[in-house]
Design an enzyme around this catalytic site. Structure first.
Site, mmCIF file in Angstrom:
data_model
loop_
_atom_site.group_PDB
_atom_site.id
_atom_site.type_symbol
_atom_site.label_atom_id
_atom_site.label_comp_id
_atom_site.label_asym_id
_atom_site.label_seq_id
_atom_site.Cartn_x
_atom_site.Cartn_y
_atom_site.Cartn_z
ATOM 1 N N GLY A 65 0.829 -1.211 0.000
ATOM 2 C CA GLY A 65 0.000 0.000 0.000
ATOM 3 C C GLY A 65 0.855 1.249 0.000
ATOM 4 O O GLY A 65 2.098 1.178 0.002
ATOM 5 N N GLY A 69 -5.666 -3.000 -0.632
ATOM 6 C CA GLY A 69 -4.783 -3.167 -1.791
ATOM 7 C C GLY A 69 -4.802 -4.602 -2.324
ATOM 8 O O GLY A 69 -3.998 -4.948 -3.195
ATOM 9 N N GLU A 101 -0.367 -10.627 3.391
ATOM 10 C CA GLU A 101 -0.130 -9.850 4.613
ATOM 11 C C GLU A 101 -0.354 -10.703 5.860
ATOM 12 O O GLU A 101 0.456 -10.690 6.797
ATOM 13 C CB GLU A 101 -1.049 -8.625 4.612
ATOM 14 C CG GLU A 101 -0.650 -7.613 3.547
ATOM 15 C CD GLU A 101 -1.686 -6.542 3.264
ATOM 16 O OE1 GLU A 101 -1.313 -5.539 2.657
ATOM 17 O OE2 GLU A 101 -2.864 -6.702 3.628
ATOM 18 N N LYS A 125 -7.219 6.609 9.628
ATOM 19 C CA LYS A 125 -7.497 5.163 9.675
ATOM 20 C C LYS A 125 -8.114 4.727 11.003
ATOM 21 O O LYS A 125 -8.594 3.599 11.112
ATOM 22 C CB LYS A 125 -6.213 4.374 9.417
ATOM 23 C CG LYS A 125 -5.543 4.690 8.094
ATOM 24 C CD LYS A 125 -6.411 4.316 6.923
ATOM 25 C CE LYS A 125 -5.801 4.603 5.577
ATOM 26 N NZ LYS A 125 -4.563 3.912 5.287
HETATM 27 C C1 5RP Z 1 -3.201 -3.681 1.304
HETATM 28 C C2 5RP Z 1 -3.548 -3.138 2.627
HETATM 29 C C3 5RP Z 1 -3.043 -1.766 2.924
HETATM 30 O O1 5RP Z 1 -2.219 -1.824 4.032
HETATM 31 C C4 5RP Z 1 -4.204 -0.869 3.208
HETATM 32 O O2 5RP Z 1 -5.077 -0.902 2.082
HETATM 33 C C5 5RP Z 1 -3.742 0.568 3.470
HETATM 34 O O3 5RP Z 1 -3.226 1.121 2.301
HETATM 35 P P1 5RP Z 1 -2.668 2.595 2.263
HETATM 36 O O4 5RP Z 1 -1.422 2.617 3.078
HETATM 37 O O5 5RP Z 1 -2.434 2.828 0.783
HETATM 38 O O6 5RP Z 1 -3.730 3.514 2.814
HETATM 39 O O7 5RP Z 1 -4.193 -3.756 3.444
HETATM 40 O O8 5RP Z 1 -3.809 -4.929 1.074
#
Ligand code: 5RP
Length: 235
Positions: free
Chosen positions: A29, A104, A110, A128
């Site tokens: 991400g 993402g 992950e 977040k």
């Molecule tokens: C990817 C994820 C990312 O960590 C999540 O979507 C956060 O993304 P960003 O740092 O672009 O806000 O879970 O699978």
């Protein structure tokens, strides 16, 4: 402060936790992208001797290669299925550090990397933080293609709105790094994250779900330029 500079600040604080010789899981991400850049800069300056890195997605692997980070697989002998630390972003962080991951599309990689890591550090800008997970972000599920309709029907019977994640510059659905599909689910009902993670993962054909509970050891959030690093007791 923009959320981008806050993401960068949280990522830089986490990059400082990485030491020579460590085995490090790299998240996916935009926030994780700042982490990878920070680690790449340290390596380019001759730091982080002996450190090795495991990527959570193909996208992260490409970025880490651009920064010349030494990449390994979890199964490689010098990783041996165990990491010192994994650092990753999140789509939502609840009050008890329950997380939504997978915006993402990398939730499976992950969660595998998290399971291998002694320390799991979540990095984010202040947007977040949520009062309850699922409040804003959909919860993604990685599903084997053959089970798309059976899993969707089960989820709808449980009261969820279900959307097959569509690809943006290709017709058809997103296909994950592991050849599966993503279903994004929403509900307006309050969520018991522990029970929901268990119940979603028990549906035949669901490979992984984007709820993560009792995994983060550290949360680093930057808001308007102020970085807060919280750790679980005992960390
Ligand atoms: C990817 C994820 C990312 O960590 C999540 O979507 C956060 O993304 P960003 O740092 O672009 O806000 O879970 O699978």
């Amino acid at each position: 402060m923009s959320s981008e500079s806050d993401k960068r600040a949280a990522a830089q604080a986490a990059a400082a936790l990485v030491e020579d010789g460590m085995k490090v899981g790299l998240g996916t991400g935009s926030t994780a992208g700042y982490l990878i850049a920070g680690l790449g800069e340290r390596m380019a300056e001759g730091g982080l001797s002996g450190a090795r890195f495991v990527a959570t997605s193909f996208g992260t692997e490409l970025l880490a290669r651009e920064w010349r980070l030494p990449l390994r697989q979890l199964n490689d002998a010098d990783i041996d299925g165990a990491l010192d630390i994994a650092i990753d972003g999140a789509d939502e962080i609840g009050p008890g550090w329950e997380l939504v991951k997978g915006g993402g599309g990398a939730l499976l990689g992950e969660k595998i990397v998290f399971s291998a890591a002694e320390r799991v550090v979540i990095i984010a800008d202040g947007s977040k933080r949520v009062a309850r997970v699922g409040e804003r972000a959909p919860i993604p599920l990685e599903v084997v293609p053959a089970a798309r309709l059976t899993v969707s029907a089960k989820l709808e019977s449980l009261g969820f709105d279900v959307t097959l994640r569509a690809a943006e510059r290709k017709s058809g659905p997103v296909v994950t790094d592991h050849g599966n599909l993503l279903l994004d689910i929403r509900t307006t009902e309050p969520i018991d994250a522990v029970a929901l993670e268990r119940d979603l993962c028990a549906i035949p054909g669901v490979v992984e779900c984007g709820i993560v509970v009792d995994v983060a050891t550290d949360v680093i959030v930057a808001e308007d330029g102020a970085v807060t690093h919280s750790t679980q007791p005992g960390e």
